[in-house]
Design a protein around this motif. Structure first.
Motif, PDB file in Angstrom:
ATOM      1  N   CYS A   1       0.823  -1.202   0.000  1.00  0.00           N
ATOM      2  CA  CYS A   1       0.000   0.000   0.000  1.00  0.00           C
ATOM      3  C   CYS A   1       0.861   1.257   0.000  1.00  0.00           C
ATOM      4  N   VAL A   2       0.308   2.309  -0.592  1.00  0.00           N
ATOM      5  CA  VAL A   2       0.893   3.644  -0.501  1.00  0.00           C
ATOM      6  C   VAL A   2       0.014   4.423   0.465  1.00  0.00           C
ATOM      7  N   LEU A   3       0.630   4.935   1.509  1.00  0.00           N
ATOM      8  CA  LEU A   3      -0.078   5.681   2.549  1.00  0.00           C
ATOM      9  C   LEU A   3       0.381   7.130   2.535  1.00  0.00           C
ATOM     10  N   VAL A   4      -0.551   8.051   2.750  1.00  0.00           N
ATOM     11  CA  VAL A   4      -0.233   9.468   2.864  1.00  0.00           C
ATOM     12  C   VAL A   4      -0.711   9.949   4.223  1.00  0.00           C
ATOM     13  N   GLU A   5       0.168  10.634   4.947  1.00  0.00           N
ATOM     14  CA  GLU A   5      -0.182  11.275   6.213  1.00  0.00           C
ATOM     15  C   GLU A   5      -0.095  12.776   5.986  1.00  0.00           C
ATOM     16  N   GLU A   6      -1.145  13.494   6.382  1.00  0.00           N
ATOM     17  CA  GLU A   6      -1.177  14.935   6.140  1.00  0.00           C
ATOM     18  C   GLU A   6      -2.085  15.634   7.146  1.00  0.00           C
ATOM     19  N   THR A   7      -1.991  16.947   7.186  1.00  0.00           N
ATOM     20  CA  THR A   7      -2.867  17.771   7.995  1.00  0.00           C
ATOM     21  C   THR A   7      -4.177  17.977   7.236  1.00  0.00           C
ATOM     22  N   ILE A   8      -5.284  17.683   7.915  1.00  0.00           N
ATOM     23  CA  ILE A   8      -6.597  17.912   7.311  1.00  0.00           C
ATOM     24  C   ILE A   8      -7.436  18.764   8.259  1.00  0.00           C
ATOM     25  N   GLY A   9      -8.524  19.316   7.755  1.00  0.00           N
ATOM     26  CA  GLY A   9      -9.425  20.117   8.574  1.00  0.00           C
ATOM     27  C   GLY A   9      -9.045  21.580   8.575  1.00  0.00           C
ATOM     28  N   ARG A  10      -9.832  22.354   9.270  1.00  0.00           N
ATOM     29  CA  ARG A  10      -9.647  23.805   9.346  1.00  0.00           C
ATOM     30  C   ARG A  10      -9.664  24.261  10.803  1.00  0.00           C
ATOM     31  N   GLY A  11      -8.969  25.339  11.070  1.00  0.00           N
ATOM     32  CA  GLY A  11      -8.990  25.950  12.398  1.00  0.00           C
ATOM     33  C   GLY A  11      -8.644  24.969  13.499  1.00  0.00           C
ATOM     34  N   GLU A  12      -9.454  24.985  14.553  1.00  0.00           N
ATOM     35  CA  GLU A  12      -9.198  24.094  15.688  1.00  0.00           C
ATOM     36  C   GLU A  12      -9.518  22.644  15.372  1.00  0.00           C
TER      37      GLU A  12
ATOM     38  N   GLN B   1      -8.200  21.094  12.881  1.00  0.00           N
ATOM     39  CA  GLN B   1      -7.077  20.509  12.143  1.00  0.00           C
ATOM     40  C   GLN B   1      -6.517  19.324  12.900  1.00  0.00           C
ATOM     41  N   ARG B   2      -6.153  18.287  12.114  1.00  0.00           N
ATOM     42  CA  ARG B   2      -5.540  17.108  12.727  1.00  0.00           C
ATOM     43  C   ARG B   2      -4.666  16.410  11.697  1.00  0.00           C
ATOM     44  N   TRP B   3      -3.795  15.561  12.172  1.00  0.00           N
ATOM     45  CA  TRP B   3      -2.899  14.757  11.343  1.00  0.00           C
ATOM     46  C   TRP B   3      -3.641  13.459  11.054  1.00  0.00           C
ATOM     47  N   ALA B   4      -3.784  13.099   9.778  1.00  0.00           N
ATOM     48  CA  ALA B   4      -4.554  11.918   9.412  1.00  0.00           C
ATOM     49  C   ALA B   4      -3.798  11.095   8.376  1.00  0.00           C
ATOM     50  N   ALA B   5      -4.128   9.814   8.302  1.00  0.00           N
ATOM     51  CA  ALA B   5      -3.503   8.898   7.340  1.00  0.00           C
ATOM     52  C   ALA B   5      -4.569   8.325   6.433  1.00  0.00           C
ATOM     53  N   GLU B   6      -4.181   8.109   5.170  1.00  0.00           N
ATOM     54  CA  GLU B   6      -5.092   7.532   4.194  1.00  0.00           C
ATOM     55  C   GLU B   6      -4.311   6.628   3.249  1.00  0.00           C
ATOM     56  N   GLU B   7      -4.913   5.487   2.930  1.00  0.00           N
ATOM     57  CA  GLU B   7      -4.339   4.603   1.910  1.00  0.00           C
ATOM     58  C   GLU B   7      -4.766   5.160   0.556  1.00  0.00           C
ATOM     59  N   VAL B   8      -3.787   5.501  -0.297  1.00  0.00           N
ATOM     60  CA  VAL B   8      -4.114   6.099  -1.595  1.00  0.00           C
ATOM     61  C   VAL B   8      -3.919   5.130  -2.758  1.00  0.00           C
ATOM     62  N   GLY B   9      -3.475   3.916  -2.464  1.00  0.00           N
ATOM     63  CA  GLY B   9      -3.323   2.918  -3.517  1.00  0.00           C
ATOM     64  C   GLY B   9      -2.841   1.607  -2.958  1.00  0.00           C
ATOM     65  N   SER B  10      -3.193   0.509  -3.648  1.00  0.00           N
ATOM     66  CA  SER B  10      -2.681  -0.808  -3.259  1.00  0.00           C
ATOM     67  C   SER B  10      -2.183  -1.520  -4.506  1.00  0.00           C
ATOM     68  N   TYR B  11      -1.132  -2.341  -4.321  1.00  0.00           N
ATOM     69  CA  TYR B  11      -0.390  -2.923  -5.438  1.00  0.00           C
ATOM     70  C   TYR B  11       0.005  -4.354  -5.109  1.00  0.00           C
ATOM     71  N   ASN B  12       0.257  -5.124  -6.157  1.00  0.00           N
ATOM     72  CA  ASN B  12       0.626  -6.533  -5.986  1.00  0.00           C
ATOM     73  C   ASN B  12       2.090  -6.731  -5.646  1.00  0.00           C
ATOM     74  N   THR B  13       2.945  -5.777  -6.022  1.00  0.00           N
ATOM     75  CA  THR B  13       4.372  -5.919  -5.721  1.00  0.00           C
ATOM     76  C   THR B  13       4.889  -4.662  -5.037  1.00  0.00           C
ATOM     77  N   ARG B  14       5.958  -4.833  -4.299  1.00  0.00           N
ATOM     78  CA  ARG B  14       6.583  -3.696  -3.618  1.00  0.00           C
ATOM     79  C   ARG B  14       7.136  -2.712  -4.642  1.00  0.00           C
TER      80      ARG B  14
END
Length: 105
Positions: free
Chosen positions: A12-23, A25-38
């Motif tokens: 899997c390819v994972l992205v961690e980023e800041t999401i939300g607005r103002g108070e 806001q939080r750090w979140a992770a999302e799987e943005v893709g999955s693959y058969n090989t590394r």
């Protein structure tokens, strides 16, 4: 089932980023893709470092990509008024370990 018996490995390819607005806001992770090989996942992750459009900043003025280790990058983004960053990581999906999707079942 032991790892040796598991015939399916998903990378899997994972992205961690800041999401939300103002108070909210939080750090979140999302799987943005999955693959058969590394190798496929690594190639996709490198593309993500160049092409992914995170929620912040809204108006990107510049991007610097840092490889932190094999399969791990940090991307610094310069915005109009603030700088942000996001992290891209390649990981092997390990089933049966209390993944977030299973947590509420």
């Amino acid at each position: 089932m032991s790892r040796a018996q598991d015939p399916v490995t998903v990378w899997c390819v994972l992205v961690e980023e800041t999401i939300g607005r103002g108070e909210g806001q939080r750090w979140a992770a999302e799987e943005v893709g999955s693959y058969n090989t590394r190798d496929e996942a690594l190639s996709a992750a490198e593309r993500v470092t160049r092409e992914y459009q995170p929620q912040h900043p809204a108006f990107e003025k510049g991007r610097k990509v840092y490889e932190l280790g094999e399969g791990s990058w940090m991307v610094r983004l310069r915005g109009a008024t603030m700088d942000f960053h996001f992290r891209v990581t390649v990981g092997k999906h390990v089933t049966g370990q209390g993944a977030p999707d299973d947590a509420h079942e």
